[in-house]
Enzyme design. Sequence first.
Site, mmCIF file in Angstrom:
data_model
loop_
_atom_site.group_PDB
_atom_site.id
_atom_site.type_symbol
_atom_site.label_atom_id
_atom_site.label_comp_id
_atom_site.label_asym_id
_atom_site.label_seq_id
_atom_site.Cartn_x
_atom_site.Cartn_y
_atom_site.Cartn_z
ATOM 1 N N LYS A 191 0.833 -1.209 0.000
ATOM 2 C CA LYS A 191 0.000 0.000 0.000
ATOM 3 C C LYS A 191 0.876 1.271 0.000
ATOM 4 O O LYS A 191 2.099 1.186 0.194
ATOM 5 C CB LYS A 191 -0.924 -0.040 1.222
ATOM 6 C CG LYS A 191 -1.891 -1.235 1.205
ATOM 7 C CD LYS A 191 -2.851 -1.159 2.387
ATOM 8 C CE LYS A 191 -3.765 -2.364 2.420
ATOM 9 N NZ LYS A 191 -4.775 -2.269 3.500
ATOM 10 N N TYR A 196 -12.360 -2.434 -3.370
ATOM 11 C CA TYR A 196 -12.812 -2.574 -1.982
ATOM 12 C C TYR A 196 -14.340 -2.563 -1.881
ATOM 13 O O TYR A 196 -14.882 -2.224 -0.824
ATOM 14 C CB TYR A 196 -12.203 -1.466 -1.117
ATOM 15 C CG TYR A 196 -10.781 -1.764 -0.662
ATOM 16 C CD1 TYR A 196 -10.477 -2.930 0.035
ATOM 17 C CD2 TYR A 196 -9.749 -0.856 -0.892
ATOM 18 C CE1 TYR A 196 -9.185 -3.202 0.472
ATOM 19 C CE2 TYR A 196 -8.455 -1.117 -0.455
ATOM 20 C CZ TYR A 196 -8.187 -2.295 0.231
ATOM 21 O OH TYR A 196 -6.908 -2.565 0.680
ATOM 22 N N ASN A 250 -1.869 -0.078 6.883
ATOM 23 C CA ASN A 250 -1.318 -1.329 7.424
ATOM 24 C C ASN A 250 -0.421 -2.041 6.410
ATOM 25 O O ASN A 250 -0.367 -3.256 6.341
ATOM 26 C CB ASN A 250 -2.442 -2.245 7.941
ATOM 27 C CG ASN A 250 -3.433 -2.614 6.863
ATOM 28 O OD1 ASN A 250 -3.318 -2.161 5.732
ATOM 29 N ND2 ASN A 250 -4.398 -3.449 7.189
ATOM 30 N N HIS A 278 -1.899 -5.497 1.552
ATOM 31 C CA HIS A 278 -3.161 -6.227 1.416
ATOM 32 C C HIS A 278 -2.855 -7.571 0.779
ATOM 33 O O HIS A 278 -1.981 -7.669 -0.075
ATOM 34 C CB HIS A 278 -4.129 -5.452 0.512
ATOM 35 C CG HIS A 278 -5.299 -6.279 0.067
ATOM 36 N ND1 HIS A 278 -6.458 -6.380 0.803
ATOM 37 C CD2 HIS A 278 -5.465 -7.077 -1.022
ATOM 38 C CE1 HIS A 278 -7.287 -7.200 0.185
ATOM 39 N NE2 HIS A 278 -6.717 -7.635 -0.931
ATOM 40 N N GLU A 322 -9.953 -9.663 -7.565
ATOM 41 C CA GLU A 322 -8.970 -8.594 -7.344
ATOM 42 C C GLU A 322 -7.912 -8.559 -8.455
ATOM 43 O O GLU A 322 -7.528 -7.479 -8.917
ATOM 44 C CB GLU A 322 -8.294 -8.792 -5.984
ATOM 45 C CG GLU A 322 -9.251 -8.571 -4.824
ATOM 46 C CD GLU A 322 -8.668 -8.931 -3.460
ATOM 47 O OE1 GLU A 322 -9.361 -8.723 -2.461
ATOM 48 O OE2 GLU A 322 -7.519 -9.414 -3.403
HETATM 49 P P1 CMP Z 1 -7.071 -4.844 3.853
HETATM 50 O O1 CMP Z 1 -6.551 -6.201 4.152
HETATM 51 O O2 CMP Z 1 -6.549 -4.139 2.667
HETATM 52 O O3 CMP Z 1 -8.680 -4.939 3.742
HETATM 53 C C1 CMP Z 1 -9.541 -3.859 4.069
HETATM 54 C C2 CMP Z 1 -8.819 -2.706 4.670
HETATM 55 O O4 CMP Z 1 -9.621 -1.769 5.358
HETATM 56 C C3 CMP Z 1 -7.865 -3.210 5.728
HETATM 57 O O5 CMP Z 1 -6.798 -3.924 5.133
HETATM 58 C C4 CMP Z 1 -7.484 -1.905 6.405
HETATM 59 O O6 CMP Z 1 -6.493 -1.203 5.688
HETATM 60 C C5 CMP Z 1 -8.781 -1.068 6.295
HETATM 61 N N1 CMP Z 1 -9.477 -0.887 7.569
HETATM 62 C C6 CMP Z 1 -9.644 0.274 8.199
HETATM 63 N N2 CMP Z 1 -10.352 0.141 9.312
HETATM 64 C C7 CMP Z 1 -10.659 -1.149 9.420
HETATM 65 C C8 CMP Z 1 -11.380 -1.909 10.377
HETATM 66 N N3 CMP Z 1 -11.948 -1.361 11.447
HETATM 67 N N4 CMP Z 1 -11.483 -3.249 10.163
HETATM 68 C C9 CMP Z 1 -10.920 -3.814 9.066
HETATM 69 N N5 CMP Z 1 -10.237 -3.118 8.107
HETATM 70 C C10 CMP Z 1 -10.093 -1.808 8.293
#
Ligand code: CMP
Length: 131
Positions: free
Chosen positions: A9, A49, A112, A115, A126
């Site tokens: 990311k 998403y 984070n 993904h 995806e």
């Molecule tokens: P990702 O694995 O890319 O899938 C969805 C993304 O939403 C997750 O990683 C986080 O970057 C983001 N996100 C933000 N807030 C939340 C939350 N409360 N729970 C899960 N995903 C979140």
Amino acid sequence: MEQTLFIIKPDGVKRHLVGEIIKRFENKNFNFIKLKMFAFDKDNATKFYYIHKDKSFFHELISFITSGEVVAAVIEGNNAIQATRLMVGSTNYVEAEPGSIRGDYALGLTSNIIHASDSKQNFEIESKIIF
Ligand code: CMP
């Protein structure tokens, strides 16, 4: 052999973690099938998403994922989906195990670092959006 997709990311790219993350997957003996750097636009990010469209964090997520370049890869190996999810670590940085990518580098819920597809079905969806 199974394939999966991961995306480094914008925070991972800005923090110069691309080489470190790719190295981890190469060290694990995954084959890289596809690799590209690009920036999500709002339409693509919303498609990507879509599953989260009704979640409270959706707008923050779209704004974050479109905030800079990302690096996406399709990799291949035994049980690639499960093995990759383990290497990536829990979504919540507080619960991400040390030694996992998020456990070692993430200190945010939205930002984070990486993904990874969570199922074969989502990998198909995806990877079609990205490649
Ligand atoms: P990702 O694995 O890319 O899938 C969805 C993304 O939403 C997750 O990683 C986080 O970057 C983001 N996100 C933000 N807030 C939340 C939350 N409360 N729970 C899960 N995903 C979140």
